[in-house]
Design a protein around this motif. Structure first.
Motif, PDB file in Angstrom:
ATOM      1  N   GLU A 102      54.666  38.317  23.819  1.00  0.00           N
ATOM      2  CA  GLU A 102      54.893  37.941  25.224  1.00  0.00           C
ATOM      3  C   GLU A 102      56.261  38.412  25.708  1.00  0.00           C
ATOM      4  OE1 GLU A 102      52.760  36.604  27.506  1.00  0.00           O
ATOM      5  OE2 GLU A 102      51.334  36.946  25.887  1.00  0.00           O
ATOM      6  N   LYS A 115      56.037  42.033  26.505  1.00  0.00           N
ATOM      7  CA  LYS A 115      55.331  42.267  27.780  1.00  0.00           C
ATOM      8  C   LYS A 115      56.248  41.946  28.957  1.00  0.00           C
ATOM      9  CE  LYS A 115      50.839  40.724  26.618  1.00  0.00           C
ATOM     10  NZ  LYS A 115      50.016  39.558  26.833  1.00  0.00           N
ATOM     11  N   LEU A 116      56.901  40.791  28.888  1.00  0.00           N
ATOM     12  CA  LEU A 116      57.786  40.363  29.989  1.00  0.00           C
ATOM     13  C   LEU A 116      58.926  41.355  30.215  1.00  0.00           C
ATOM     14  CD1 LEU A 116      58.047  36.514  29.304  1.00  0.00           C
ATOM     15  CD2 LEU A 116      57.123  37.569  31.378  1.00  0.00           C
ATOM     16  N   LYS A 117      59.427  41.904  29.112  1.00  0.00           N
ATOM     17  CA  LYS A 117      60.538  42.867  29.230  1.00  0.00           C
ATOM     18  C   LYS A 117      60.105  44.070  30.063  1.00  0.00           C
ATOM     19  CE  LYS A 117      61.716  43.992  25.094  1.00  0.00           C
ATOM     20  NZ  LYS A 117      62.294  44.476  23.854  1.00  0.00           N
ATOM     21  N   ILE A 118      58.884  44.552  29.820  1.00  0.00           N
ATOM     22  CA  ILE A 118      58.392  45.733  30.569  1.00  0.00           C
ATOM     23  C   ILE A 118      58.116  45.341  32.022  1.00  0.00           C
ATOM     24  CG2 ILE A 118      56.548  47.475  30.706  1.00  0.00           C
ATOM     25  CD1 ILE A 118      56.360  47.142  27.581  1.00  0.00           C
ATOM     26  N   GLU A 119      57.377  44.238  32.201  1.00  0.00           N
ATOM     27  CA  GLU A 119      57.025  43.775  33.554  1.00  0.00           C
ATOM     28  C   GLU A 119      58.253  43.602  34.449  1.00  0.00           C
ATOM     29  OE1 GLU A 119      53.653  40.869  32.237  1.00  0.00           O
ATOM     30  OE2 GLU A 119      54.905  39.925  33.790  1.00  0.00           O
ATOM     31  N   LYS A 120      59.324  43.043  33.843  1.00  0.00           N
ATOM     32  CA  LYS A 120      60.494  42.666  34.648  1.00  0.00           C
ATOM     33  C   LYS A 120      61.642  43.669  34.577  1.00  0.00           C
ATOM     34  CE  LYS A 120      59.567  37.746  34.413  1.00  0.00           C
ATOM     35  NZ  LYS A 120      60.162  36.547  34.969  1.00  0.00           N
ATOM     36  N   ASN A 121      61.442  44.781  33.889  1.00  0.00           N
ATOM     37  CA  ASN A 121      62.516  45.760  33.691  1.00  0.00           C
ATOM     38  C   ASN A 121      63.761  45.058  33.115  1.00  0.00           C
ATOM     39  OD1 ASN A 121      64.198  47.965  33.699  1.00  0.00           O
ATOM     40  ND2 ASN A 121      64.440  48.075  35.923  1.00  0.00           N
ATOM     41  N   LYS A 127      60.971  34.363  31.061  1.00  0.00           N
ATOM     42  CA  LYS A 127      59.877  33.924  31.932  1.00  0.00           C
ATOM     43  C   LYS A 127      60.413  33.311  33.238  1.00  0.00           C
ATOM     44  CE  LYS A 127      55.781  31.091  32.041  1.00  0.00           C
ATOM     45  NZ  LYS A 127      54.878  30.203  31.371  1.00  0.00           N
ATOM     46  N   SER A 149      68.822  48.440  33.795  1.00  0.00           N
ATOM     47  CA  SER A 149      67.819  47.359  33.823  1.00  0.00           C
ATOM     48  C   SER A 149      68.163  46.312  34.871  1.00  0.00           C
ATOM     49  CB  SER A 149      67.747  46.680  32.454  1.00  0.00           C
ATOM     50  OG  SER A 149      67.444  47.625  31.483  1.00  0.00           O
TER      51      SER A 149
END
Ligand code: 13P
Ligand code: SF4
Length: 327
Positions: A26, A29-35, A299, A70
């Motif tokens: 998770e 995933k969050l790292k990619i979604e949120k840059n 998150k 980022s």
């Protein structure tokens, strides 16, 4: 809705994530979604080092923070490091998974007392170790880390009078290496001051083939018996380039993870602290972060490090000088 005010009491988001989710996947995933990018200091727990985008010492982490594109920086380190990232990367949202991750060394230099101390030496410039608050950085002319301290001091003319803050052991070590006579603030780090010379020498007797390697934040008697002295990064590099097979390591125990990864066939023994009943060579602040706190922090994008812009600009000057001198 969760905000920084809710977090003030505990210092972190105290919500148990769903037991059925894989936190590491998770987080990825969050790292990619949120840059977002995770920067971790070498003193973090191994599982945190392993999910980080970048693992390094104070200097490398500040260089990385200064150049990141980022939107979010999750700082798995202590408060002054996250603050440094915010000073150098003001457009990024900087998150610290647990606000209780302070630093006994930074705390040993309160701003009002330091300003009084500084006023006694009007013809001195102030070189401060990065392990300080933004307020102390704003009162300093140049910042250094243990990786570049000797280089930065040597870049100043021999006549230049210097105040060095806040670590007395690092300051004394720099004086001995450079032949300077810097005025030193009397601060120290609880981890590096806790190593026991007696117990290290006992360990050396049992392991005559081991080399002792130490961080310059350690007390002088430990440095005197060491085969190599260097910043966390320098110690790691030394274990890679040196031919020996065994080392007694006098610095925070988190670095052993990278040493072991880089040298699978070598043996690393953490130097023992004075009090044998405590794990004092673990920094109690660094070790506050957990995978769960990092997940919540990404998150909910909290707790966030914010800084008054005037203070940020004043602190930035001394940090920029360090980055320029370290190129
Ligand atoms: P370095 O990361 O510069 O080796 O400093 C050690 C330290 O104590 C960081 O908190
Ligand atoms: Fe501060 Fe020492 Fe912990 Fe580093 S190891 S963060 S100097 S208390």
């Amino acid at each position: 809705m969760i905000n920084n005010n809710n977090i003030r009491e505990k210092g972190f988001i105290d919500i148990r994530p769903d037991k059925n989710i894989n936190l590491v996947s998770e987080i990825k995933k969050l790292k990619i979604e949120k840059n977002a990018v995770i920067l971790a200091h070498y003193y973090q727990n191994p599982e945190i080092q392993d999910i980080a985008d970048f693992v390094g010492d104070s200097l490398k982490l500040s260089q990385e923070a200064a150049k990141t594109e980022s939107k979010i920086i999750v700082f798995a380190g202590v408060h002054f490091m996250a603050e440094t990232a915010k000073i150098l990367s003001p457009k990024s949202k900087v998150l610290l998974p647990d606000l209780n991750a302070g630093c006994s060394l930074a705390d040993s230099c309160p701003t009002d007392e330091f300003i009084k101390f500084k006023s006694k030496y009007p013809d001195h410039i102030v070189v401060s170790y990065v392990n300080t608050t933004a307020e102390i950085k704003a009162e300093s002319d140049i910042i250094c880390t243990s990786s570049n301290a000797v280089k930065i001091i040597n870049s100043l003319t021999p006549e230049q009078k210097i105040i060095f803050a806040p670590d007395r052991n690092l300051g004394n070590y720099i004086n001995s290496v450079t032949g300077r006579n810097m005025v030193i603030w009397n601060g120290a780090c609880h981890v590096h001051e806790e190593f026991s010379l007696e117990r290290i020498l006992e360990l050396k007797k049992e392991n005559t083939d081991a080399k002792i390697i130490a961080h310059p934040e350690c007390e002088k008697p430990i440095l005197l018996v060491s085969d190599f002295i260097g910043s966390t990064e320098a110690l790691l590099k030394y274990t890679i380039s040196d031919n020996n097979k065994k080392y007694i390591v006098a610095t925070e125990s988190g670095i052993l993870h990278q040493m072991q990864k880089a040298n699978p066939n070598k043996i690393f023994i953490p130097a023992p602290p004075k009090d044998s009943t405590c794990g004092c060579n673990d920094c109690r602040f660094m070790k506050l972060h957990t995978i769960e706190k990092i997940y919540n922090c990404l998150k909910y994008e909290l707790p966030e490090i914010t800084l008054d812009e005037d203070l940020r600009l004043r602190a930035e000057k001394s940090l920029i000088r360090m980055l320029e001198l370290s190129k």
